[in-house]
Enzyme design. Structure first.
Site, PDB file in Angstrom:
ATOM      1  N   LYS A  19       1.186   4.034  -3.001  1.00 14.03           N
ATOM      2  CA  LYS A  19       0.825   5.436  -2.813  1.00 14.03           C
ATOM      3  C   LYS A  19       2.015   6.350  -3.112  1.00 14.03           C
ATOM      4  O   LYS A  19       1.835   7.475  -3.600  1.00 14.03           O
ATOM      5  CB  LYS A  19       0.310   5.661  -1.392  1.00 14.03           C
ATOM      6  N   VAL A  58      -8.074   7.995   8.389  1.00 11.88           N
ATOM      7  CA  VAL A  58      -9.398   8.599   8.288  1.00 11.88           C
ATOM      8  C   VAL A  58     -10.411   7.612   8.854  1.00 11.88           C
ATOM      9  O   VAL A  58     -10.253   6.398   8.716  1.00 11.88           O
ATOM     10  CB  VAL A  58      -9.742   8.944   6.819  1.00 11.88           C
ATOM     11  N   TYR A  91       0.839  -1.208   0.000  1.00 12.69           N
ATOM     12  CA  TYR A  91       0.000   0.000   0.000  1.00 12.69           C
ATOM     13  C   TYR A  91       0.868   1.250   0.000  1.00 12.69           C
ATOM     14  O   TYR A  91       0.666   2.166  -0.813  1.00 12.69           O
ATOM     15  CB  TYR A  91      -0.923  -0.010   1.214  1.00 12.69           C
TER      16      TYR A  91
END
Length: 243
Positions: free
Chosen positions: A148, A177, A144
């Protein structure tokens, strides 16, 4: 605020998720004429200004179909992304995880942006907003994070390439988040509302980069320091999470 997006048409990828839903909601709140809510399995919305469309960002034919449908878009929000729970190692990662994460988080951003570039040009230039991650800047051993980081590089390259047609490109950097994707992590999190508000404000201001939380701003300040300092800060933060 209700007039900021007047006459604008927005396309949001990954629209069914917590952050995607908030991107749709706030676009409407800011006065968007139409919002294309794109997802692999589109759902119904209770606003006639929202047009659900099927979009798999890993499938070129699906992207082409979305372009044909959303030919009036002037703001593209590349929000779709994945972070599988099995993604905990770069050394032992399975090939299918490696390929699927990059196909979604990196190649998806590039392919969707490239496909919609002529649409944005035809509609006055418009803008692209790419949802990135603080993980792009810190030494995490995950696919991940690597995907990114690559998406961040692509965002910067797209900004340079699309400037000539009048298309602005904004990168959104944010840590955790409060969405389903981050539910398994017991750490402080930003609300989707707070993140999207800053992201859209950045688009309207023509910002190249939006740092949506204190963690992102802190790490940004470390990027000019020795790499060892950033690694030490990352280890300390990860230790706090484990504890």
């Amino acid at each position: 605020m209700t007039e900021e997006f007047t006459d604008r048409t927005v396309l949001v990828t990954g629209a069914n998720g917590g952050l995607g839903t908030e991107f749709v909601r706030q676009a409407l709140e800011r006065g968007a004429r139409r919002v294309y809510a794109a997802a692999r399995s589109p759902r119904a919305w209770d606003d006639e200004r929202v047009v659900p469309i099927a979009l798999d960002v890993t499938d070129p034919s699906s992207i082409a179909a979305a372009v044909a449908t959303a030919s009036d878009a002037d703001l593209l929000v590349n929000n779709a992304g994945i972070a599988p729970e099995v993604d905990v190692s770069l050394v032992s990662v399975a090939d299918d995880t490696l390929e699927h994460v990059f196909a979604t988080n990196t190649f998806g951003v590039i392919r969707v942006s490239a496909a919609f570039a002529p649409v944005l040009a035809a509609n006055g230039g418009g803008a692209v907003l790419n949802v990135l991650s603080l993980a792009a800047w810190i030494p995490l051993p995950t696919v991940y994070a690597a995907s990114k980081a690559a998406a961040l590089a692509a965002t910067n390259g797209l900004r340079t390439e699309l400037a000539g047609q009048g298309t602005a490109v904004t990168g959104l950097i944010v840590g955790m988040v409060d969405t389903a994707m981050g539910a398994r992590f017991d750490v402080p999190k930003s609300t989707p509302e707070h993140v999207v508000t800053q992201a859209y404000d950045g688009v309207l201001a023509g910002a190249w980069e939006v740092l949506a939380d204190d963690d992102s701003r802190f790490v940004k300040g470390l990027l000019s320091a020795p790499a060892e300092d950033l690694a030490a800060a990352t280890r300390a933060a990860m230790g706090a999470v484990v504890d």
